[in-house]
Design a protein around this motif. Structure first.
Motif, PDB file in Angstrom:
ATOM      1  N   VAL A   1       0.864  -1.187   0.000  1.00 42.84           N
ATOM      2  CA  VAL A   1       0.000   0.000   0.000  1.00 42.84           C
ATOM      3  C   VAL A   1       0.897   1.233   0.000  1.00 42.84           C
ATOM      4  O   VAL A   1       1.905   1.256   0.693  1.00 42.84           O
ATOM      5  N   SER A   2       0.527   2.255  -0.760  1.00 43.78           N
ATOM      6  CA  SER A   2       1.380   3.435  -0.807  1.00 43.78           C
ATOM      7  C   SER A   2       1.267   4.225   0.489  1.00 43.78           C
ATOM      8  O   SER A   2       0.304   4.090   1.235  1.00 43.78           O
ATOM      9  N   MET A   3       2.258   5.081   0.735  1.00 47.23           N
ATOM     10  CA  MET A   3       2.214   5.950   1.906  1.00 47.23           C
ATOM     11  C   MET A   3       0.985   6.857   1.865  1.00 47.23           C
ATOM     12  O   MET A   3       0.360   7.106   2.884  1.00 47.23           O
ATOM     13  N   VAL A   4       0.689   7.355   0.662  1.00 45.13           N
ATOM     14  CA  VAL A   4      -0.471   8.242   0.540  1.00 45.13           C
ATOM     15  C   VAL A   4      -1.738   7.485   0.934  1.00 45.13           C
ATOM     16  O   VAL A   4      -2.524   7.954   1.771  1.00 45.13           O
ATOM     17  N   ALA A   5      -1.917   6.294   0.368  1.00 46.51           N
ATOM     18  CA  ALA A   5      -3.115   5.518   0.676  1.00 46.51           C
ATOM     19  C   ALA A   5      -3.129   5.148   2.157  1.00 46.51           C
ATOM     20  O   ALA A   5      -4.167   5.244   2.816  1.00 46.51           O
ATOM     21  N   SER A   6      -1.982   4.758   2.710  1.00 49.82           N
ATOM     22  CA  SER A   6      -1.920   4.415   4.139  1.00 49.82           C
ATOM     23  C   SER A   6      -2.357   5.612   4.985  1.00 49.82           C
ATOM     24  O   SER A   6      -3.146   5.470   5.919  1.00 49.82           O
ATOM     25  N   ALA A   7      -1.827   6.771   4.655  1.00 54.92           N
ATOM     26  CA  ALA A   7      -2.174   7.968   5.427  1.00 54.92           C
ATOM     27  C   ALA A   7      -3.667   8.252   5.324  1.00 54.92           C
ATOM     28  O   ALA A   7      -4.321   8.576   6.320  1.00 54.92           O
ATOM     29  N   VAL A   8      -4.212   8.101   4.109  1.00 54.06           N
ATOM     30  CA  VAL A   8      -5.640   8.365   3.917  1.00 54.06           C
ATOM     31  C   VAL A   8      -6.483   7.356   4.702  1.00 54.06           C
ATOM     32  O   VAL A   8      -7.492   7.715   5.318  1.00 54.06           O
ATOM     33  N   ILE A   9      -6.047   6.093   4.728  1.00 51.93           N
ATOM     34  CA  ILE A   9      -6.790   5.073   5.481  1.00 51.93           C
ATOM     35  C   ILE A   9      -6.802   5.429   6.974  1.00 51.93           C
ATOM     36  O   ILE A   9      -7.850   5.433   7.616  1.00 51.93           O
ATOM     37  N   PHE A  10      -5.630   5.747   7.514  1.00 50.00           N
ATOM     38  CA  PHE A  10      -5.564   6.060   8.949  1.00 50.00           C
ATOM     39  C   PHE A  10      -6.266   7.362   9.270  1.00 50.00           C
ATOM     40  O   PHE A  10      -6.848   7.517  10.341  1.00 50.00           O
TER      41      PHE A  10
ATOM     42  N   GLY B   1     -14.801   9.324  12.624  1.00 51.46           N
ATOM     43  CA  GLY B   1     -14.338   8.112  11.952  1.00 51.46           C
ATOM     44  C   GLY B   1     -14.655   6.828  12.692  1.00 51.46           C
ATOM     45  O   GLY B   1     -15.329   6.813  13.722  1.00 51.46           O
ATOM     46  N   PHE B   2     -14.126   5.742  12.141  1.00 50.89           N
ATOM     47  CA  PHE B   2     -14.439   4.401  12.623  1.00 50.89           C
ATOM     48  C   PHE B   2     -14.000   4.178  14.076  1.00 50.89           C
ATOM     49  O   PHE B   2     -14.776   3.692  14.904  1.00 50.89           O
ATOM     50  N   VAL B   3     -12.771   4.542  14.400  1.00 48.90           N
ATOM     51  CA  VAL B   3     -12.249   4.290  15.746  1.00 48.90           C
ATOM     52  C   VAL B   3     -13.112   4.988  16.794  1.00 48.90           C
ATOM     53  O   VAL B   3     -13.472   4.396  17.820  1.00 48.90           O
ATOM     54  N   ASN B   4     -13.475   6.233  16.511  1.00 43.79           N
ATOM     55  CA  ASN B   4     -14.315   6.959  17.463  1.00 43.79           C
ATOM     56  C   ASN B   4     -15.692   6.330  17.620  1.00 43.79           C
ATOM     57  O   ASN B   4     -16.192   6.229  18.741  1.00 43.79           O
TER      58      ASN B   4
ATOM     59  N   TYR C   1     -13.244  11.750  19.870  1.00 46.00           N
ATOM     60  CA  TYR C   1     -12.016  12.475  20.196  1.00 46.00           C
ATOM     61  C   TYR C   1     -11.308  12.833  18.900  1.00 46.00           C
ATOM     62  O   TYR C   1     -11.133  11.993  18.026  1.00 46.00           O
ATOM     63  N   ASN C   2     -10.923  14.072  18.769  1.00 44.74           N
ATOM     64  CA  ASN C   2     -10.273  14.508  17.540  1.00 44.74           C
ATOM     65  C   ASN C   2      -8.787  14.135  17.566  1.00 44.74           C
ATOM     66  O   ASN C   2      -7.930  14.962  17.862  1.00 44.74           O
ATOM     67  N   PHE C   3      -8.512  12.854  17.243  1.00 39.88           N
ATOM     68  CA  PHE C   3      -7.145  12.338  17.326  1.00 39.88           C
ATOM     69  C   PHE C   3      -6.156  13.190  16.520  1.00 39.88           C
ATOM     70  O   PHE C   3      -5.056  13.448  16.958  1.00 39.88           O
ATOM     71  N   LEU C   4      -6.591  13.590  15.315  1.00 34.73           N
ATOM     72  CA  LEU C   4      -5.663  14.296  14.441  1.00 34.73           C
ATOM     73  C   LEU C   4      -5.646  15.792  14.722  1.00 34.73           C
ATOM     74  O   LEU C   4      -4.880  16.536  14.130  1.00 34.73           O
TER      75      LEU C   4
ATOM     76  N   VAL D   1     -19.157   5.942   8.658  1.00 37.92           N
ATOM     77  CA  VAL D   1     -18.936   6.787   9.830  1.00 37.92           C
ATOM     78  C   VAL D   1     -19.593   6.166  11.066  1.00 37.92           C
ATOM     79  O   VAL D   1     -19.072   6.262  12.171  1.00 37.92           O
ATOM     80  N   ARG D   2     -20.736   5.491  10.865  1.00 41.16           N
ATOM     81  CA  ARG D   2     -21.416   4.859  11.993  1.00 41.16           C
ATOM     82  C   ARG D   2     -20.655   3.642  12.526  1.00 41.16           C
ATOM     83  O   ARG D   2     -20.957   3.130  13.591  1.00 41.16           O
TER      84      ARG D   2
END
Lengths: 292, 273
Positions: free
Chosen positions: A115-124, A132-135, A148-151, B43-44
């Motif tokens: 996976v490219s760095m760009v795609a990896s960064a976009v995924i995370f 997002g998903f984690v939240n 929580y606004n991680f970024l 998002v959900r």
């Protein structure tokens, strides 16, 4: 007759090398020299004038450049040992002929390397976005009330910037170590076992010394790559919040192509990276050689 | 006693490896799932396949020139890989088979380029390109990456396993030097070529900084730039974005899995040194 043969072979050798060597000179040494000259100049493209060390004295007063350098060094010092350490441990664990799921594990751990760095960064970035998903998982589990606004926070943003590289690079390094491990003669381990060496002793007294050339190479390559971190910071946080995740390569790019393009200053900054990379590489080579 | 210890060791090993395997693969599985869901569902935190794949694809191609960017990326990466393989393998062969003191020294000097960060050279190259009209061209894209010390070293190290006797014998038979290289060396070095091509192709395909710098025309954009652009707006359509990430990553995955075995083989020769 024999001499002319030798001479002809020698010439053929040179003919084989020339295209590659010329390209390397034109694309590396020449621009490096030009960058060095530009680092003593200021002004717009085409109308640059020699102003001596002015760009370099400016760096000393530029607190954002100092911050960028600090972010970069912190990033290198934390990510590289984690990547190499994890890659080595995983490679040793995988280098076991009796392991049934070996192929699956190896493939899974390597996949992020494709996976490219760009795609990896976009995924995370998507995974850790405020919405997002984690939240959503953390909220669903009742750990958080609101996302929580991680970024958006300096520390967590820096950590995630590091996580992206570790995630992407561990498998890549692991493949190199695995290749190195497979070239170690199994008989050495057998002999050590007969002499009563524990697995830990085998690791430190056989595996590590035998892998040293591979590790040194991996170290130099990883440091040089991490020091130039750019793709991730642009696509994960765009350097923010504030300048909390703005590494030096990103800062140089912005200096060269931002609001007021300043190639001279950007070149002076890039000379700083060159010196840092040079010193680090030499240090690593020296430390690596000493233990011979 | 010893047997239980053995089995505990086994189990611990498998648990650690399984844990890291899941950590590594999960984000990608999430990408695949997200590509089939609507942005709202993603998002959900939905973790099941949805029915929005076709819709995401429609949004993607209506807003962005996906296939144009894909074609550009394929073109740049393929040309880089082919040219790099020819230029670097013949140079690596040359450095090893015809080696003498001068050539060994020269190689040492070239090794220094590994220490030159690309950010230090990209600005002068950019200016030269602007002067000679190389911006937004395939030639401009490939020039900095077709001849690298890393690749030359890969071929040089692996050339050591190529028997000199065969070369001598072929010379006596009247074969030309170029003939020996193409007819005898190239076919036996398949694994090395596979390793070198995999790395070169992946680097070119995933290149962002250089492409962003020189490809300012919309028609010259690459997939990496396209994806990067998708995240700049205020509202991000995650379904569309993840589909784009997926489509842009598939080729490197395929190349890697197709060449996986020879990749490791070729690399082993190089790192053994």
């Amino acid at each position: 007759m024999k001499l002319t043969m030798k001479k002809r072979e020698n010439l053929t050798g040179w003919a084989f090398l020339t295209p590659a060597v010329l390209l390397i000179i034109i694309m590396n040494f020449v621009p490096l020299f030009q960058a060095l000259i530009m680092s003593f100049e200021t002004g717009r493209t085409g109308k640059m004038t020699f102003t001596g060390l002015s760009n370099y004295t400016r760096i000393l007063e530029d607190s954002r450049a100092a911050d960028a350098l600090k972010v970069t060094l912190e990033y290198v010092v934390i990510t590289v040992p984690i990547i190499i350490g994890l890659a080595l441990i995983l490679a040793v664990l995988l280098n076991d002929p009796k392991l049934k799921l070996k192929g699956i594990y190896r493939t899974c751990i390597f996949v992020p390397a494709a996976v490219s760095m760009v795609a990896s960064a976009v995924i995370f970035r998507s995974l850790f976005a405020a919405d997002g998903f984690v939240n959503s998982v953390l909220i669903n589990l009742g750990i958080l009330d609101t996302g929580y606004n991680f970024l958006g926070h300096p520390t967590s943003a820096r950590i995630i910037l590091m996580v992206v590289r570790v995630w992407k690079m561990v498998g890549y390094q692991m493949i190199f170590f695995l290749a190195g491990l497979q070239s170690i003669d199994a008989g050495i381990y057998e002999a050590a076992k007969i002499d009563g060496a524990t697995s830990l002793q085998q690791f430190f007294h056989i595996t590590i010394p035998m892998l040293k050339p591979t590790m040194l190479f991996a170290l130099v390559m990883s440091v040089n790559a991490a020091i130039q971190v750019y793709d991730e910071s642009v696509n994960l946080t765009n350097g923010g919040p504030g300048n909390a995740t703005m590494p030096i390569a990103h800062y140089i790019y912005n200096m060269a192509f931002g609001g007021v393009p300043n190639f001279g200053y950007a070149c002076a900054l890039s000379m700083i990276i060159l010196v840092v990379v040079g010193i680090l590489t030499m240090l690593q080579m020296r430390v690596g050689d000493k233990r011979e | 006693m010893n047997k239980t210890k053995y089995w505990i060791g086994r189990a611990v090993k498998n648990i650690i490896l399984a844990f890291f395997s899941i950590l590594c693969v999960f984000p990608l599985i999430w990408v695949v799932i997200a590509a089939t869901n609507s942005s709202v569902d993603i998002v959900r935190g939905v973790l099941t396949f949805g029915s929005h794949l076709a819709e995401n694809y429609q949004t993607l191609i209506s807003k962005y020139d996906l296939w144009g960017a894909t074609w550009n990326t394929v073109k740049y990466s393929a040309v880089t890989t082919i040219v790099a393989m020819i230029v670097c393998s013949i140079a690596g062969y040359g450095f090893e088979v015809y080696h003498d003191k001068v050539k060994d020294k020269l190689f040492g000097v070239l090794m220094l380029t590994m220490m030159i960060p690309f950010v230090a050279t990209m600005l002068p190259i950019y200016q030269t390109y602007a002067k000679f009209g190389l911006l937004n061209t395939t030639l401009g894209f490939i020039l900095p990456s077709v001849s690298t010390v890393f690749l030359i070293m890969l071929f040089r190290q692996n050339s050591r396993n190529f028997p000199m006797d065969i070369i001598e014998a072929a010379r006596i038979d009247g074969e030309t030097e170029l003939g020996i290289f193409f007819k005898m060396y190239v076919p036996t070095m398949k694994a090395t070529y596979a390793a070198g091509a995999t790395i070169t192709f992946m680097n070119a395909w995933n290149n962002y900084m250089w492409a962003r710098l020189i490809m300012s025309d919309n028609s010259a954009q690459t997939l990496r730039m396209l994806i990067s652009n998708m995240t700049t707006g205020h509202y991000i359509d995650y379904g569309m974005l993840m589909l784009a990430v997926l489509i842009s990553t598939l080729p490197t995955l395929i190349v890697f899995f197709a060449l996986q075995k020879s990749f490791v083989e070729g690399m082993t020769g190089a790192v053994k040194g």
